[in-house]
Each structure stands twice: as C-alpha cells, then as structure tokens.
Design a protein around this motif. Sequence first.
Motif, PDB file in Angstrom:
ATOM      1  N   PHE A  13      41.694  -1.764  51.574  1.00 54.09           N
ATOM      2  CA  PHE A  13      42.116  -3.158  51.639  1.00 54.09           C
ATOM      3  C   PHE A  13      43.618  -3.229  51.393  1.00 54.09           C
ATOM      4  CE2 PHE A  13      37.588  -3.911  50.631  1.00 54.09           C
ATOM      5  CZ  PHE A  13      37.292  -4.791  51.660  1.00 54.09           C
ATOM      6  N   VAL A  14      44.291  -4.039  52.201  1.00 50.22           N
ATOM      7  CA  VAL A  14      45.718  -4.307  52.019  1.00 50.22           C
ATOM      8  C   VAL A  14      45.849  -5.678  51.364  1.00 50.22           C
ATOM      9  CG1 VAL A  14      47.916  -4.728  53.189  1.00 50.22           C
ATOM     10  CG2 VAL A  14      46.412  -2.894  53.975  1.00 50.22           C
ATOM     11  N   VAL A  15      46.496  -5.720  50.222  1.00 48.20           N
ATOM     12  CA  VAL A  15      46.640  -6.965  49.471  1.00 48.20           C
ATOM     13  C   VAL A  15      48.026  -7.536  49.689  1.00 48.20           C
ATOM     14  CG1 VAL A  15      44.965  -6.187  47.756  1.00 48.20           C
ATOM     15  CG2 VAL A  15      47.414  -5.792  47.382  1.00 48.20           C
ATOM     16  N   PRO A  16      48.234  -8.828  49.387  1.00 47.77           N
ATOM     17  CA  PRO A  16      49.573  -9.412  49.532  1.00 47.77           C
ATOM     18  C   PRO A  16      50.594  -8.689  48.660  1.00 47.77           C
ATOM     19  CG  PRO A  16      47.907 -11.117  49.219  1.00 47.77           C
ATOM     20  CD  PRO A  16      47.232  -9.810  48.952  1.00 47.77           C
ATOM     21  N   SER A  17      51.773  -8.468  49.222  1.00 49.52           N
ATOM     22  CA  SER A  17      52.852  -7.843  48.461  1.00 49.52           C
ATOM     23  C   SER A  17      53.564  -8.928  47.674  1.00 49.52           C
ATOM     24  CB  SER A  17      53.835  -7.140  49.402  1.00 49.52           C
ATOM     25  OG  SER A  17      54.400  -8.066  50.310  1.00 49.52           O
ATOM     26  N   LEU A  18      53.479  -8.860  46.373  1.00 51.32           N
ATOM     27  CA  LEU A  18      54.024  -9.916  45.522  1.00 51.32           C
ATOM     28  C   LEU A  18      55.095  -9.343  44.609  1.00 51.32           C
ATOM     29  CD1 LEU A  18      50.668 -11.653  44.513  1.00 51.32           C
ATOM     30  CD2 LEU A  18      52.354 -12.497  46.136  1.00 51.32           C
ATOM     31  N   SER A  19      56.270  -9.977  44.614  1.00 52.32           N
ATOM     32  CA  SER A  19      57.315  -9.575  43.688  1.00 52.32           C
ATOM     33  C   SER A  19      57.194 -10.339  42.377  1.00 52.32           C
ATOM     34  CB  SER A  19      58.698  -9.832  44.303  1.00 52.32           C
ATOM     35  OG  SER A  19      58.828 -11.196  44.696  1.00 52.32           O
ATOM     36  N   ALA A  20      56.551 -11.523  42.455  1.00 53.99           N
ATOM     37  CA  ALA A  20      56.340 -12.342  41.265  1.00 53.99           C
ATOM     38  C   ALA A  20      54.927 -12.085  40.737  1.00 53.99           C
ATOM     39  CB  ALA A  20      56.530 -13.823  41.607  1.00 53.99           C
ATOM     40  N   PRO A  21      54.618 -12.567  39.537  1.00 56.29           N
ATOM     41  CA  PRO A  21      53.247 -12.433  39.036  1.00 56.29           C
ATOM     42  C   PRO A  21      52.247 -13.020  40.010  1.00 56.29           C
ATOM     43  CG  PRO A  21      54.712 -13.181  37.298  1.00 56.29           C
ATOM     44  CD  PRO A  21      55.517 -13.203  38.560  1.00 56.29           C
ATOM     45  N   ALA A  22      51.090 -12.396  40.101  1.00 61.75           N
ATOM     46  CA  ALA A  22      50.069 -12.832  41.057  1.00 61.75           C
ATOM     47  C   ALA A  22      49.676 -14.279  40.795  1.00 61.75           C
ATOM     48  CB  ALA A  22      48.856 -11.930  40.951  1.00 61.75           C
ATOM     49  N   PRO A  23      49.570 -15.104  41.861  1.00 66.29           N
ATOM     50  CA  PRO A  23      49.163 -16.500  41.681  1.00 66.29           C
ATOM     51  C   PRO A  23      47.700 -16.601  41.275  1.00 66.29           C
ATOM     52  CG  PRO A  23      49.282 -15.952  44.011  1.00 66.29           C
ATOM     53  CD  PRO A  23      49.815 -14.765  43.262  1.00 66.29           C
TER      54      PRO A  23
END
Length: 438
Positions: A13-23
């Motif tokens: 699975f490819v997850v969203p690339s997040l630079s901030a803390p996960a929403p």
Amino acid sequence: MAGITVTRKFQSFVVPSLSAPAPTTETLELSAIDRVPGLRHTVRSLHVFRHRKDDAAATARRDAADAAASRRPAEVIRAALSRALVDYRPFAGRFVGSLYAGEACVECTDEGAWFVEAVADCSLDDVNGLDYPLMVSEEELLPAPEEGVDPTSIPIMMQVTEFSCGGFVVGLVAVHTLADGLGAAQFINAISEFARGLDKLTIAPVWARALIPNPPKLPPGPPPSFESFGFKHFVMDVIFDNIAHVKTEYFQANGQYCSTFDVAIAKVWQARTRAIKYNGDFKVHVCFFANTRHLLTQVLPKDGGFYGNCFYPVTVTATAEDVASGGLLDVIRMIRDGKARLPLEFAKWSTGDVKVDPYQLTFKHNVLFVSDWTRLGFFEVDYGWGVPNHIIPFTYADYMAVAVLGAPPTMNKGTRIMTQCVEEKHLMDFKDEMKAFF
C-alpha cells in the motif's frame, strides 16, 4: 509468443506523503449517484507507454537532469502517487456503511492505494505493442490485492510493468463508487503532474458531494438479474475519413452536426440488431452515461475539480425493425434525440419527478451499454515519458452487452470500437454488418 514472463517484484500500500503530522480520520458522505449500488464495481484498464528515444521534450519535462532521466517509471509513479494522495485523501481511504441502505461513506483512513511494481522479460515490440489480440494476459498486467481482500474495498490500485525496451504499462483498477471516468482521469493526471515535477496541481480537487441533487429515494425495484450470455470480443478500427463521410451525409440530410460517438454507437447498435435478428416488434435499447457537469454549473465550482460521479443514464428505445431496417442516418438521429432529452430528464430526476429510478439498470440481452473513453482525459496523461500510445479498457461483464469507443495506437489514425455484445453464433454476421457500413 511463448515464454513471456511478468514478474511482480514488489507490492504494498502507498500512503499519502505527509510532511506535517498525520491528519485525523475524516468521514465523507457520498452523493446520491455515488451510492448507486450498481457502481460498486471495479473499472479495469491498461495504459501503454512506448519508449521514445528521441523525445527531447519528455526528457526536459523529467527535470532535464541525467539522474532524473535514469529513474525507473515505477519508482517515479509510486512517489507521485504518494504525493497525489495528500490532495486526494479519499483514494487512500476505505468505504464504510451499506450502499443498499443508502448510508455508504468514505473514511479517510490513509491506509493507502495498492501499488505493484513488475517487470516483463520482453520488449513491447515483442508483444506487438500490446495491441489486439493480446499476447500477454491482462491479468498479469493488472494489479490484484492480497488473497482474501475484496478489490472493491480499495478505491484505487495501480501496477506499473516495465518492459526491456524502456516502455511500460500502467494497469489501473478503480472502484466506480468514488469517481466517474472524468474524475478518475483527473486523479491520474494529478499523479502524472507530480511525476513530471510540478509543485502544484493544475486543477485542485473538489469533494462537494453535497452539491449533487439528492431526490427522494424511490422504492427499490426487483433485484437485477445477472445472466451470463457468453458475448464475444470484437475490435474494429475505423479511419477518420469514413467517420467524416457519414458526418457530412448527416449534415446534408438534417442540417445538423453529429459526433463521432453518434456515428460509432449507431453503427454498433444497428449491426448488433441486424445480426441477432430480433423479431421486428421487439424493443431494443442502447444506454450511455452522459456527463451532467454542464447542467450543474450553478452549484459546482466554477474552476472545475469535482471528481465524483456526475452522469445520467440516457436510454434510447426503438423496435428492432426500426433499428435494423432504417438507414444509419436514421439510427444516428435516434441517438441524438436521446441526447437532446438529457437536460429535461436529469432535471426531473433531480426534483424527484420520476416513477422509476433511471439509475437502477436492467441487464438484459436486448440492452446495449456504451461508453466513450476518448474524452475522459486518460489520453493526455504524461508521467514524463510522453502520452500513452493506446489504452485498453476492460469494462466488460458477462451479463452486459457493451461497446466502448477508444483510439487505435498512435501510429494509426481513426476510432477504435471495442465490443462484447454478440454470442458466437451471431459473431460472423455482426462482423459483416460492421464492415459493410462503410
């Protein structure tokens, strides 16, 4: 070609690339059209990208750097998918609730989209550019989830298969509940923009499902039957000159223009009706799914970006005698008359002024379902190696007679008509009728 091997090297699975803390997890309501039970199925397609050695523009679009140019397509697309899922979180989520109870939603869990990296031990030339008839099974080029996982529970799955020539094939499996063809193509184009190095999307995605009409729910009709008819595949390419000739004839006879879609679909409907030889007074139908975004301009965002289901099933009905015995121009007029009724029929449905739910489809032998893949936006997708040479949709089910309008490989010009609408006993007559039209 014997001995071709496709090896799946990596899948996850490819997850969203997040630079901030996960929403935090967000639950989004689907529209009345999204929740149509019949849309809870996968739409499968193959997108073929040949290696272009002399495409300087494509090289420049890949950052104009030698290091960037040497990256593998699967690596680039995987990273771009992760980035696109930040803007399109629902594609990384999961469906919850019951479609049949009208309470289905999308939970933005960020569990991710399923992604497969694969390699083939041959070049695309070795398999005729993956043109018909396929020399590699579509099942080897399309992503499949792990055993025991329902594919309709994952909004999007991708497989990138790299060939020895440098070309590659992207296999897409998307659940129709989350997006129609235009919406799915919008998302795939977003992936391609990030793959080419863009920092910001050309079109910002808009959820806005609450803006779609939500008429009172009609009492459910009888459950649809799914009888397998054993329809056979047939593919035919028609050159533009032949289509243009029919368009000119139609204009001269009626003083109105008609589209390539009108000509091609009328052609299939008449050929099928003649080949099967239905009784003259028997009713035959053709059904296509018309985009309705232009009918909702007062409520949908002016800049576009809405990617949910926004279509209406237009059904044209006539007797078999009228379809079979009339001229092709007469059948084209029937198609165009059906399209002209779209604004009124959609408005009536929107206000609940219907007695039968138009979205509750009937899958019978005498119903031909058609779709047009040429105007969705998939042919404009460019991951940095140029646009696809051709696209192979697999929207077929054993219980549906279908015709799909596409395009031949880029070295050819014209329209490709892909069908699965007649049984073996009618196939030869159907082919003869199709070839006799021009």
